[in-house]
Design a protein around this motif. Sequence first.
Motif, short mmCIF file in Angstrom:
data_model
loop_
_atom_site.label_atom_id
_atom_site.label_comp_id
_atom_site.label_asym_id
_atom_site.label_seq_id
_atom_site.Cartn_x
_atom_site.Cartn_y
_atom_site.Cartn_z
N VAL A 128 0.84 -1.20 0.00
CA VAL A 128 0.00 0.00 0.00
C VAL A 128 0.87 1.25 0.00
O VAL A 128 1.54 1.54 1.01
N PRO A 129 0.92 2.00 -1.09
CA PRO A 129 1.66 3.26 -1.08
C PRO A 129 1.13 4.20 0.00
O PRO A 129 -0.08 4.37 0.16
N GLY A 130 2.03 4.79 0.76
CA GLY A 130 1.61 5.72 1.80
C GLY A 130 1.04 5.06 3.03
O GLY A 130 0.39 5.73 3.85
N ALA A 131 1.27 3.76 3.20
CA ALA A 131 0.75 3.07 4.37
C ALA A 131 1.34 3.67 5.64
O ALA A 131 2.50 4.10 5.67
N PRO A 132 0.57 3.71 6.71
CA PRO A 132 1.07 4.30 7.95
C PRO A 132 2.13 3.43 8.61
O PRO A 132 2.19 2.21 8.39
N GLU A 133 2.95 4.05 9.44
CA GLU A 133 3.83 3.31 10.33
C GLU A 133 2.97 2.58 11.36
O GLU A 133 1.97 3.12 11.84
N ILE A 134 3.34 1.35 11.67
CA ILE A 134 2.57 0.56 12.64
C ILE A 134 3.50 0.18 13.79
O ILE A 134 4.58 -0.39 13.58
N VAL A 135 3.06 0.49 15.01
CA VAL A 135 3.81 0.17 16.22
C VAL A 135 3.01 -0.86 17.01
O VAL A 135 1.89 -0.59 17.44
N ARG A 136 3.57 -2.05 17.15
CA ARG A 136 2.86 -3.09 17.90
C ARG A 136 2.92 -2.81 19.40
O ARG A 136 4.00 -2.61 19.97
N LEU A 137 1.76 -2.80 20.06
CA LEU A 137 1.73 -2.69 21.51
C LEU A 137 2.34 -3.95 22.13
O LEU A 137 2.32 -5.02 21.54
N ARG A 138 2.81 -3.82 23.33
CA ARG A 138 3.59 -4.91 23.94
C ARG A 138 2.74 -6.13 24.25
O ARG A 138 1.51 -6.07 24.31
N HIS A 139 3.41 -7.25 24.48
CA HIS A 139 2.74 -8.46 24.96
C HIS A 139 2.09 -8.17 26.31
O HIS A 139 2.69 -7.51 27.17
N TYR A 140 0.91 -8.71 26.51
CA TYR A 140 0.14 -8.33 27.70
C TYR A 140 -0.33 -9.54 28.50
O TYR A 140 -1.27 -9.44 29.29
N TYR A 141 0.37 -10.65 28.36
CA TYR A 141 -0.04 -11.88 29.04
C TYR A 141 -0.09 -11.73 30.56
O TYR A 141 -0.86 -12.41 31.24
N ASP A 142 0.75 -10.82 31.13
CA ASP A 142 0.78 -10.64 32.57
C ASP A 142 0.20 -9.30 33.01
O ASP A 142 0.33 -8.90 34.17
N HIS A 143 -0.45 -8.58 32.08
CA HIS A 143 -1.03 -7.29 32.42
C HIS A 143 -2.18 -7.50 33.42
O HIS A 143 -2.99 -8.42 33.26
N PRO A 144 -2.28 -6.67 34.45
CA PRO A 144 -3.36 -6.85 35.44
C PRO A 144 -4.76 -6.87 34.83
O PRO A 144 -5.65 -7.54 35.38
#
Length: 318
Positions: A128-144
């Motif tokens: 996709v021309p002009g596709a946005p930058e994508i930042v993956r949020l962190r793994h959350y297996y132990d998130h409260p």
Amino acid sequence: MARYDALLIVSFGGPEKPEDVMPFLENVVRGRGVPRERLLEVEAHYQGLGGVSPINQQCRDLIEALRPEVDLPIYWGNRNWQPFLRDTMREMAADGVTRAAAFITAAYSSYSSCRQYLDDIARARAEVPGAPEIVRLRHYYDHPGFIAAMTDHTREALARLPEEHRDGARLVFTAHSIPTSMAASAGPSGGAYEAQLRTAAGLVAGDRPWDLVWQSRSGPPQVPWLEPDVCDHLTALHAAGTRAAVLVPIGFVSDHMEVVYDLDTEAAGVARDLGMHLTRAATAGTHPRFVSMVGELLDEPEPEPCPALCCPAPRPRP
């Protein structure tokens, strides 16, 4: 502090009508050499439940629950079925999105639950021309938030057992089995998939006795996969005197066919034949703490990208 102009929900995808089932399965296994007989077997599971996976609707429900929590436009793209990631990327580019956070509906480190998603995102961006930058949020297996959701659902499942069996019920945490070689290479130092699952299960179980077992194996018998299988484990528990158990699908954040068939149909059938009392905890779904967790992840400092060699793709067998 991380700054994004959109949130992208990235999920596995699933068929929504009977005629979708085989094309969807062909997308899932493309390039893996899965025998046609196995595809037909899995197709029968889907068709037996109406040819519809619950996962897409659960994504829609999650998005609606997130709208009051997240002050960002929300987009949704799947790896294996509509809406495909490449189409969502085109929509985001057309809307002028330049930098989006990606929430992946898989909480753990492994090739199939992390790296494969990142590769598919990269592939979609490249198309996709002009596709946005994508930042993956962190793994959350132990998130409260995730732990609180699964703890509540586990308590609710225990409460559905006959009262006289609740105290002695075994918690049986389940996750998708993967090849042992893939498990060994998961995460920067290896072994992260199983270690993260054990961490999450222990946090949910607290002081109750528990086991971690595996489900949904799909590989050839000569390739070692993580064991024991959930159905085999229920049989072993019953032989050892356990008369009640709660299945907790800790490896999944939403229902799909590998939950509603492998646990609610197959494992439940084994328990019924054994005369074992069995309930199944809900997946995190739209539990309020799980929903609020996504907003909390967005407010965290931007996570470090995965190392290039983290969770490598499995080598094809000769």
